[in-house]
Write a protein that holds these residues in place. Structure first.
Motif: not given
Ligand SMILES: [Zn+2]
Ligand SMILES: [Zn+2]
Ligand SMILES: [Zn+2]
Length: 253
Positions: A90-93, A113-115, A121-122
């Motif tokens: 996800c660093m790349l988008g 926690y993803c939605f 953060p992270g």
């Protein structure tokens, strides 16, 4: 377009924990099967089909490269248990995740926690897309058509991409889906074992019959148990044009 088999094993993988059979103790790497998943790659694009609990181990030896999308077949743990591990990518988008309605709901439930509204953060940055059978979606230059198959009583998705079709965890398929498989040259389809019958998975004989029905030039069987036998021996028991896939196998389509 290249398809790489990241994993070709059934839900508990091969070797099966605690099993001392000749397959589970085999030194041949073809007899080690991580949980079923695949990756499609072109020059511009990398797509995952499913992201099971072995994802980290499957992707670790490969070049670090943006993931343009994840196509989920269904919510079972052996197909989604590794989604949290896409975090570094996800660093790349943000990553687009495509699934049917029931699977989208399941993912929101199992990975709350993803939605949420305010993400910690992270956490993995995932954009969830609710897709329908036969409604094509576009990822970069690739046009993908979801098709519906039955995993016992559960409707799940397979994917058609150009001359490739990828179907896992199927027991039956409706006639309505067959036109969407016309012209498939490389078919990936699940086959649990030779016998006995299973309530929600095809056997090898079903997969062979299906491959012949679709008239695929090459059919690759996946989602295999240790009961298939040693890869080196089992491969010879299949008719021409049929193969047991193995982890790391790459096919050009
Ligand atoms: Zn499965
Ligand atoms: Zn075994
Ligand atoms: Zn399943």
């Amino acid at each position: 377009m290249k398809l790489r088999f990241l994993g070709t094993g059934t839900s508990n993988g091969v070797p099966v924990l605690g099993c001392q059979c000749e397959v589970c103790t085999s030194k041949d790497p073809h007899d080690n099967r991580l949980r079923t998943a695949a990756m499609i790659e072109t020059e511009q694009t990398r797509i995952l089909i499913d992201c099971g609990p072995d994802f980290r181990q499957q992707i670790l030896p490969l070049p670090f490269r943006k993931i343009n999308g994840i196509l989920i077949t269904h919510i079972h743990y052996d197909h989604v248990g590794g989604i949290d591990d896409v975090r570094p990518y996800c660093m790349l988008g943000d990553i687009d995740v495509f699934a049917n309605k029931a699977t989208c709901q399941g993912l929101q439930h199992t990975l709350p926690y993803c939605f949420g509204e305010h993400l910690y953060p992270g956490v993995p940055r995932l954009n969830l897309h609710n897709i329908e059978p036969h409604q094509p979606l576009i990822i970069n230059e690739l046009r993908i058509t979801p098709i519906e198959v039955m995993h016992g009583q559960l409707p799940i998705l397979g994917y058609r991409i150009g001359k490739l079709a990828y179907i896992t965890d199927m027991k039956t398929i409706s006639e309505v889906e067959l036109p969407y498989l016309e012209g498939v040259e490389a078919l990936v389809v699940n086959a649990l074992r030779w016998e006995p019958e299973h309530h929600s998975h095809q056997l090898v004989s079903d997969a062979i019959a299906f491959g012949k029905r679709i008239k695929a030039k090459q059919t690759y069987l996946t989602h295999l148990t240790h009961k298939i036998g040693l890869h080196a021996e089992a491969e010879h028991l299949l008719p021409e044009g049929f193969h047991f896939a193995y982890d790391g196998l790459e096919i050009e389509v």
